[in-house]
Write a protein that holds these residues in place. Structure first.
Motif, PDB file in Angstrom:
ATOM      1  N   LEU A  97       0.854  -1.181   0.000  1.00  0.00           N
ATOM      2  CA  LEU A  97       0.000   0.000   0.000  1.00  0.00           C
ATOM      3  C   LEU A  97       0.894   1.236   0.000  1.00  0.00           C
ATOM      4  O   LEU A  97       2.025   1.180   0.501  1.00  0.00           O
ATOM      5  CB  LEU A  97      -0.893   0.052   1.242  1.00  0.00           C
ATOM      6  N   ARG A  98       0.366   2.317  -0.514  1.00  0.00           N
ATOM      7  CA  ARG A  98       1.071   3.587  -0.409  1.00  0.00           C
ATOM      8  C   ARG A  98       0.160   4.599   0.262  1.00  0.00           C
ATOM      9  O   ARG A  98      -0.934   4.886  -0.239  1.00  0.00           O
ATOM     10  CB  ARG A  98       1.521   4.123  -1.759  1.00  0.00           C
ATOM     11  N   LEU A  99       0.610   5.114   1.374  1.00  0.00           N
ATOM     12  CA  LEU A  99      -0.112   6.153   2.081  1.00  0.00           C
ATOM     13  C   LEU A  99       0.388   7.520   1.620  1.00  0.00           C
ATOM     14  O   LEU A  99       1.576   7.690   1.333  1.00  0.00           O
ATOM     15  CB  LEU A  99       0.068   6.023   3.592  1.00  0.00           C
ATOM     16  N   SER A 100      -0.532   8.457   1.575  1.00  0.00           N
ATOM     17  CA  SER A 100      -0.189   9.830   1.232  1.00  0.00           C
ATOM     18  C   SER A 100      -0.672  10.759   2.329  1.00  0.00           C
ATOM     19  O   SER A 100      -1.687  10.490   2.978  1.00  0.00           O
ATOM     20  CB  SER A 100      -0.842  10.241  -0.092  1.00  0.00           C
ATOM     21  N   CYS A 101       0.039  11.833   2.506  1.00  0.00           N
ATOM     22  CA  CYS A 101      -0.360  12.844   3.480  1.00  0.00           C
ATOM     23  C   CYS A 101      -0.201  14.195   2.803  1.00  0.00           C
ATOM     24  O   CYS A 101       0.936  14.640   2.557  1.00  0.00           O
ATOM     25  CB  CYS A 101       0.492  12.750   4.734  1.00  0.00           C
ATOM     26  N   ALA A 102      -1.319  14.813   2.495  1.00  0.00           N
ATOM     27  CA  ALA A 102      -1.306  16.104   1.830  1.00  0.00           C
ATOM     28  C   ALA A 102      -1.380  17.213   2.875  1.00  0.00           C
ATOM     29  O   ALA A 102      -2.203  17.152   3.794  1.00  0.00           O
ATOM     30  CB  ALA A 102      -2.484  16.204   0.873  1.00  0.00           C
ATOM     31  N   THR A 138       4.306  26.518   4.398  1.00  0.00           N
ATOM     32  CA  THR A 138       5.490  26.228   5.192  1.00  0.00           C
ATOM     33  C   THR A 138       5.800  24.745   5.284  1.00  0.00           C
ATOM     34  O   THR A 138       6.670  24.341   6.037  1.00  0.00           O
ATOM     35  CB  THR A 138       5.311  26.785   6.611  1.00  0.00           C
ATOM     36  N   PHE A 139       5.091  23.917   4.496  1.00  0.00           N
ATOM     37  CA  PHE A 139       5.272  22.461   4.583  1.00  0.00           C
ATOM     38  C   PHE A 139       6.734  22.076   4.457  1.00  0.00           C
ATOM     39  O   PHE A 139       7.221  21.216   5.182  1.00  0.00           O
ATOM     40  CB  PHE A 139       4.454  21.778   3.490  1.00  0.00           C
ATOM     41  N   SER A 140       7.445  22.705   3.544  1.00  0.00           N
ATOM     42  CA  SER A 140       8.826  22.303   3.269  1.00  0.00           C
ATOM     43  C   SER A 140       9.771  22.585   4.420  1.00  0.00           C
ATOM     44  O   SER A 140      10.916  22.142   4.406  1.00  0.00           O
ATOM     45  CB  SER A 140       9.332  22.988   1.997  1.00  0.00           C
ATOM     46  N   SER A 185      14.237  18.396   4.157  1.00  0.00           N
ATOM     47  CA  SER A 185      14.801  18.311   2.812  1.00  0.00           C
ATOM     48  C   SER A 185      14.657  16.929   2.195  1.00  0.00           C
ATOM     49  O   SER A 185      14.864  16.757   0.990  1.00  0.00           O
ATOM     50  CB  SER A 185      16.280  18.672   2.853  1.00  0.00           C
ATOM     51  N   GLY A 186      14.355  15.945   3.022  1.00  0.00           N
ATOM     52  CA  GLY A 186      14.286  14.573   2.543  1.00  0.00           C
ATOM     53  C   GLY A 186      15.619  13.852   2.587  1.00  0.00           C
ATOM     54  O   GLY A 186      15.698  12.677   2.223  1.00  0.00           O
ATOM     55  N   SER A 187      16.644  14.530   3.061  1.00  0.00           N
ATOM     56  CA  SER A 187      17.979  13.938   3.033  1.00  0.00           C
ATOM     57  C   SER A 187      18.224  12.965   4.180  1.00  0.00           C
ATOM     58  O   SER A 187      19.161  12.169   4.134  1.00  0.00           O
ATOM     59  CB  SER A 187      19.047  15.035   3.083  1.00  0.00           C
ATOM     60  N   SER A 188      17.405  13.045   5.198  1.00  0.00           N
ATOM     61  CA  SER A 188      17.575  12.179   6.363  1.00  0.00           C
ATOM     62  C   SER A 188      16.265  11.469   6.669  1.00  0.00           C
ATOM     63  O   SER A 188      15.205  12.086   6.673  1.00  0.00           O
ATOM     64  CB  SER A 188      18.010  13.009   7.562  1.00  0.00           C
ATOM     65  N   ILE A 231       9.742   6.039   3.385  1.00  0.00           N
ATOM     66  CA  ILE A 231       9.130   7.356   3.510  1.00  0.00           C
ATOM     67  C   ILE A 231       9.794   8.292   2.502  1.00  0.00           C
ATOM     68  O   ILE A 231      11.002   8.236   2.274  1.00  0.00           O
ATOM     69  CB  ILE A 231       9.262   7.903   4.949  1.00  0.00           C
ATOM     70  N   SER A 232       8.979   9.145   1.911  1.00  0.00           N
ATOM     71  CA  SER A 232       9.501  10.116   0.959  1.00  0.00           C
ATOM     72  C   SER A 232       8.609  11.346   1.001  1.00  0.00           C
ATOM     73  O   SER A 232       7.521  11.317   1.583  1.00  0.00           O
ATOM     74  CB  SER A 232       9.559   9.526  -0.456  1.00  0.00           C
ATOM     75  N   ARG A 233       9.061  12.400   0.377  1.00  0.00           N
ATOM     76  CA  ARG A 233       8.258  13.608   0.341  1.00  0.00           C
ATOM     77  C   ARG A 233       8.481  14.334  -0.974  1.00  0.00           C
ATOM     78  O   ARG A 233       9.540  14.232  -1.588  1.00  0.00           O
ATOM     79  CB  ARG A 233       8.587  14.523   1.526  1.00  0.00           C
ATOM     80  N   ASP A 234       7.476  15.095  -1.357  1.00  0.00           N
ATOM     81  CA  ASP A 234       7.540  15.949  -2.530  1.00  0.00           C
ATOM     82  C   ASP A 234       7.122  17.337  -2.052  1.00  0.00           C
ATOM     83  O   ASP A 234       5.922  17.615  -1.907  1.00  0.00           O
ATOM     84  CB  ASP A 234       6.611  15.427  -3.625  1.00  0.00           C
ATOM     85  N   ASN A 235       8.081  18.183  -1.797  1.00  0.00           N
ATOM     86  CA  ASN A 235       7.767  19.502  -1.251  1.00  0.00           C
ATOM     87  C   ASN A 235       7.015  20.374  -2.258  1.00  0.00           C
ATOM     88  O   ASN A 235       6.271  21.274  -1.859  1.00  0.00           O
ATOM     89  CB  ASN A 235       9.033  20.197  -0.776  1.00  0.00           C
ATOM     90  N   ALA A 236       7.196  20.109  -3.533  1.00  0.00           N
ATOM     91  CA  ALA A 236       6.469  20.871  -4.551  1.00  0.00           C
ATOM     92  C   ALA A 236       4.970  20.547  -4.510  1.00  0.00           C
ATOM     93  O   ALA A 236       4.148  21.378  -4.887  1.00  0.00           O
ATOM     94  CB  ALA A 236       7.030  20.580  -5.931  1.00  0.00           C
ATOM     95  N   LYS A 237       4.652  19.342  -4.046  1.00  0.00           N
ATOM     96  CA  LYS A 237       3.251  18.919  -3.952  1.00  0.00           C
ATOM     97  C   LYS A 237       2.734  18.945  -2.522  1.00  0.00           C
ATOM     98  O   LYS A 237       1.606  18.526  -2.264  1.00  0.00           O
ATOM     99  CB  LYS A 237       3.090  17.512  -4.530  1.00  0.00           C
TER     100      LYS A 237
END
Length: 117
Positions: free
Chosen positions: A17-22, A27-29, A53-56, A69-75
């Motif tokens: 499964l893939r969970l998303s959190c919008a 200021t999310f980033s 930043s997603g680097s850690s 876990i990953s993130r897309d700061n643009a989204k």
């Protein structure tokens, strides 16, 4: 920041499964983000976390090698990719934003993940 988690559901053991959190707000980033879970009768535990930043990243030992876990700061979105799911992964999963180091003070509403054996 306001958070909306989605993507939970019923899956068989071994499935994915893939969970998303919008997140709302500009200021999310700047926030570190975490995924937590709470199973019936158990305390809430952190599953994974990611720096602004997603680097850690951090993973609970029980999900290492299975969850990402990953993130897309643009989204304004953070994800939790879950593979090789086990019945013991069954829980309500919450995303949260950390206003300070390790201090999660913004929470989403939770999404239920049920893994059948």
């Amino acid at each position: 920041v306001q958070l909306q988690a989605s993507g939970g559901g019923l899956v068989q053991a071994g499935g994915s499964l893939r969970l998303s959190c919008a997140a709302s707000g500009r200021t999310f980033s700047t926030y570190s983000m975490g995924w937590f879970r709470q199973a019936p009768g158990k305390e809430r535990e952190i599953v994974a976390a990611i720096s602004w930043s997603g680097s850690s990243t951090y993973y609970h030992d029980s999900v290492k090698g299975r969850f990402t876990i990953s993130r897309d700061n643009a989204k304004n979105t953070v994800y939790l990719e879950m593979k090789s799911l086990k019945p013991e992964d069954t829980a309500v999963y919450y995303c949260a934003a950390a206003g300070g180091p390790g201090h999660y003070d913004n929470w989403g509403q939770g999404t239920l993940v049920t893994v059948s054996s």
